[in-house]
Design a protein around this motif. Structure first.
Motif, PDB file in Angstrom:
ATOM      1  N   SER A  42       0.857  -1.151  -0.148  1.00  0.00           N
ATOM      2  CA  SER A  42       0.015  -0.055   0.154  1.00  0.00           C
ATOM      3  C   SER A  42       0.956   1.334   0.009  1.00  0.00           C
ATOM      4  O   SER A  42       1.841   1.433   0.681  1.00  0.00           O
ATOM      5  CB  SER A  42      -1.064  -0.063   1.410  1.00  0.00           C
ATOM      6  OG  SER A  42      -1.578  -1.141   1.205  1.00  0.00           O
ATOM      7  N   GLY A  43       0.513   2.296  -0.761  1.00  0.00           N
ATOM      8  CA  GLY A  43       1.281   3.506  -0.712  1.00  0.00           C
ATOM      9  C   GLY A  43       0.936   4.377  -2.107  1.00  0.00           C
ATOM     10  O   GLY A  43      -0.300   4.095  -2.348  1.00  0.00           O
ATOM     11  N   GLU A 130       3.034   3.367   2.366  1.00  0.00           N
ATOM     12  CA  GLU A 130       2.154   3.694   3.407  1.00  0.00           C
ATOM     13  C   GLU A 130       2.778   3.499   4.603  1.00  0.00           C
ATOM     14  O   GLU A 130       3.315   2.629   4.769  1.00  0.00           O
ATOM     15  CB  GLU A 130       0.844   3.000   3.359  1.00  0.00           C
ATOM     16  CG  GLU A 130      -0.243   3.602   3.967  1.00  0.00           C
ATOM     17  CD  GLU A 130      -1.473   2.971   3.861  1.00  0.00           C
ATOM     18  OE1 GLU A 130      -1.765   2.018   4.707  1.00  0.00           O
ATOM     19  OE2 GLU A 130      -2.376   3.181   2.909  1.00  0.00           O
TER      20      GLU A 130
END
Length: 132
Positions: A42-43, A130
């Motif tokens: 995630s990011g 993230e």
């Protein structure tokens, strides 16, 4: 119109030769060569030239093309488009809205909900995971 302007010499000081070729000279990296093809965390995918947030990881999908693909930019003003008539065809080029760097092309054969495939050069992008 780009918000960030630099001379070629200034861009060359901050970009690798391959990133300069793609971002500033509208090149294309070889398919299947970007480590970002396998990025699953995630990011945020940002412009390698200026750091502008471009694509959220939850819009990335496996298109089978050999380039990182997304179905939508992170916001309406994140990227710009223009007509590209090179390679004996007409395509829609995608560029960073802030620095004008060439990112890739967008095609109308992507998944729902947009039906678009933003086929991006990995060297034009950087990934920011993230924070936990």
């Amino acid at each position: 119109m780009s918000k960030i302007t630099k001379t070629d010499a200034e861009w060359r000081q901050t970009l690798s030769p391959e990133a300069f070729r793609v971002l500033r000279e509208h090149g294309t990296e070889r398919a299947g060569t970007s480590p970002l093809n396998n990025e699953k965390r995630s990011g945020m995918f940002v412009c390698a030239g200026c750091g502008k947030e471009l694509f959220a990881s939850d819009t990335k999908y496996e298109s089978g093309t050999g380039w990182p693909s997304f179905y939508a930019p992170v916001s309406e003003g994140a990227v710009g488009t223009s007509e590209d008539r090179s390679w004996f065809s007409t395509r829609t080029e995608v560029h960073c809205a802030d620095c004008g760097g060439h990112l890739g092309h967008v095609f109308p054969d992507g998944p729902r909900p947009t039906g678009l495939r933003y086929c991006m050069n990995g060297v034009s992008l950087a990934f920011k995971p993230e924070k936990a």
